[in-house]
Motif scaffolding. Sequence first.
Motif, PDB file in Angstrom:
ATOM      1  N   ALA A 508       0.830  -1.206   0.000  1.00 49.66           N
ATOM      2  CA  ALA A 508       0.000   0.000   0.000  1.00 49.66           C
ATOM      3  C   ALA A 508       0.864   1.256   0.000  1.00 49.66           C
ATOM      4  CB  ALA A 508      -0.917  -0.010   1.223  1.00 49.66           C
ATOM      5  N   ARG A 509       1.955   1.235   0.760  1.00 50.91           N
ATOM      6  CA  ARG A 509       2.815   2.416   0.861  1.00 50.91           C
ATOM      7  C   ARG A 509       3.517   2.719  -0.466  1.00 50.91           C
ATOM      8  NH1 ARG A 509       5.766   4.420   5.318  1.00 50.91           N
ATOM      9  NH2 ARG A 509       4.060   3.579   6.565  1.00 50.91           N
ATOM     10  N   PHE A 511       2.594   1.475  -3.531  1.00 49.31           N
ATOM     11  CA  PHE A 511       1.687   1.298  -4.680  1.00 49.31           C
ATOM     12  C   PHE A 511       2.143   0.130  -5.555  1.00 49.31           C
ATOM     13  CE2 PHE A 511      -0.694   5.006  -3.711  1.00 49.31           C
ATOM     14  CZ  PHE A 511       0.217   5.934  -3.201  1.00 49.31           C
TER      15      PHE A 511
END
Length: 548
Positions: A508-509, A511
């Motif tokens: 998530a951090r 991408f």
Amino acid sequence: MATVESLESARAAFSAGRWEEARAAFAASAAVDESADALDGLGRACWWLGDVRSAIRHRERAFTLLRQTGRDDEAAIVALDLCVWYLTNLENGAAASGWLARAARAAERTTDRAVRGWLVLIGAYLSSDPRERYDGLEVARALAVQASDDGLHAMALADLGLLRVAGGEVEDGMRLLDEAMATTLGGYEGRLEVVVWSSCNMLAACSLVDDLPRATQWCRAAEEFTQAYGCPFLHARCRAHYGSVLVAAGRWGLAEPELLRALSMSEDVGRQPLVEARAALAALRLRQGRLSEATELVEGLDTSGPRATLVVAEVRLADGRGKEAAALLRAGLGLLEADDPQGDLLAAALSEAYLALGDVPGAAATLDARRADPARSLLPRGRAQLARCTGLVAAASGDAATAARRLAHALDAFERHNLPFEAARTRLDLARTVAAEDPAAAAGHAAGALRDLRRLGAAGEAAAAAALLRELGVVPGPEPRDPGVLTRREQDVLALVADGLSNPEIAARLFLSRKTVAHHVSSILTKLALRSRAEAAAYAARNRGTSS
């Protein structure tokens, strides 16, 4: 009342490892009332902060005040600490002996078994007679049991364990050291200095026998202690020992930052940690083919110990100075007892020096002298090196069949003990030995050696393996891209692993998909020769701010 409160505050800070706060509080208390307690605490806090000379000055004054007020047992313990500090931090044997004598005088009428035990233990530590050391440490251990003093008991076990490992009794010695470490790192609430000393003994023993798994496990346990309390002496000496084990195990990418850190930390904590750090880093540089850097590191190095002697001699031999190497190794062997297993590596290196000088009989005689006592204890690497050099002497004598058998035996031993550089170098020796009789087998051995040496980053030996392959009519394969270099994205992932993020959180951090992150993590572990996310996090923490 204010002085009592400030002392309590200082002691609380000391117990929590807040050394700057403790030093300031003890100093403030001493300024109001120059008491033995304030000066003793101030000296100990200074030692943990690496200010050894101030530590000694304050505790010498504390000793005087303790004696003046009749607190002789406490004075004796202070004197014993001063004895150790003078020896290990300032390399002053005369002052160490003097403070041991002062401790004995202070404890003349003591009935405290623990005080007597510490006196006997430090006396054994200073003794140059191996039998006296063993006997003294056994007495100290018995007194520790009688006094129910865990710290004294752990220290006696740690000293005995290291002595036994150095003497070739590896299994028994390691068992004692494991018990000492379990005591000091498992809820021990006594003197914190005991943790420092036992940790250094453990890693020194692991370094002697190239025991990477044990060193890794205890270093990780000691890391928690170090993060809480810190200590330049613990860091410098333990880092040097741990780095040496990593070098032996072929994990050079991890060894280098450990050894560089040990070198920088050892500048202000006494000569011995500096000698050990420089010798260990020089050994790595030599194996990497960076001879000029290795030569600079060993310049002026104290060679009174066998490990430094060996490294300096190896550098001299690699530089074509075989006569200097041989003289140094003969002198080093002369400083050891005939049955000291640490002499095996020196004897093996001396035989190689003689071979380089064309003195085959001298090389054979050196090895024969080490084999004269079949009951003598042997350390794993020393045993394997003697077998390898026996093979080299046989090859130089024209007995290729015996040489091949001895080298194959040495190769097997190096592989069993997880010593990849020594194994690859011996495989190359074997290739040279069988080249005339069996070129195909020689090419196979040389190709295997080249592969392993390239993976390690042993540039000089890898070039020799490639040259032998060309002599045998085989074109060496192209050298692969350095497997230890992380891509920029892998560095980003490693940084987040070190911060404790899970793969989904990293994805998530950055991408990225979770599958891509998992691939990056796997690649990082492979390139850096790590076994888990925890090891990767520890590696990143140690090397934060440097290029991967």
